[in-house]
Write a protein that holds these residues in place. Structure first.
Motif: not given
Length: 212
Positions: A25-30
């Motif tokens: 989830s840490s890499s899912s943000r824009f």
């Protein structure tokens, strides 16, 4: 320089097609919303303006100029900005001292402080593929209607978007590999993974007990 992937760092940090959901989830943000927005905006604008002009406009010359400008802006943005920021890929060409043309396909490597975003990667690839499919469909529509003038614009759109699509796929799989071999290997891995998952689920299920 030989045609090969340039290793920018040591460890691969790019995303496989369809593997965006496997990232944390840490890499899912824009991280680059402006680049992602313009990446999608120019594609929607090109297709939308084409449909609008095709329906309501009678000046083909003006339509041609406007659409080619939008398509060129989309090509430049995808090649030089969004590909590098959203998926860590870059392709380019140079001429050596002997006049020979060389194509270079670069892939971002290594775990970096500013990791790639799974959401942005999904937006990048999905919009690139959908855009190509839509323009290919318009080729058949114009051929069926025998609309050769508008077919010229559609061919230009396919060439520009197709060049980016091919270039970024080559960046992802490596310039030394063919697309056919990569696709065959990917399908084989998916089938093997699916078979293993099915076997694991079957063996994990407890035996059913009959109630007399």
């Amino acid at each position: 320089m030989a045609d090969q992937i340039a290793l920018l760092n040591e460890q691969d940090d790019t995303l496989e097609f369809g593997a965006e959901d496997d990232r944390g989830s840490s890499s899912s943000r824009f991280k680059h919303p402006v680049a992602a927005g313009f990446h999608v905006l120019f594609k929607l604008l090109a297709f939308g303006v084409y449909i609008l002009f095709w329906i309501v406009s009678s000046s083909f010359v003006l339509n041609f100029i406007v659409l080619v400008i939008i398509l060129a802006m989309d090509f430049w943005t995808t090649k030089n900005v969004s590909g590098r920021l959203l998926v860590g890929l870059r392709w380019w060409n140079y001429i050596d001292d002997e006049g020979k043309s060389h194509w270079v396909f670069e892939s971002k490597k290594g775990k970096q402080k500013d990791a790639l975003s799974a959401g942005e990667s999904s937006i990048f690839w999905s919009s690139l593929f959908i855009h190509q499919i839509l323009w290919i469909l318009l080729i058949f529509v114009n051929i069926f209607k025998f609309n050769l003038k508008w077919l010229v614009i559609v061919v230009i759109a396919n060439v520009l978007n197709g060049a980016n699509l091919y270039g970024y796929i080559k960046c992802r799989i490596g310039s030394g590999k063919s697309l056919k071999d990569y696709a065959t290997g990917m399908v084989s891995r998916k089938m093997f993974s699916t078979a293993l998952s099915s076997l694991s689920r079957s063996s994990a299920q407890p035996g059913s007990e009959q109630v007399v």
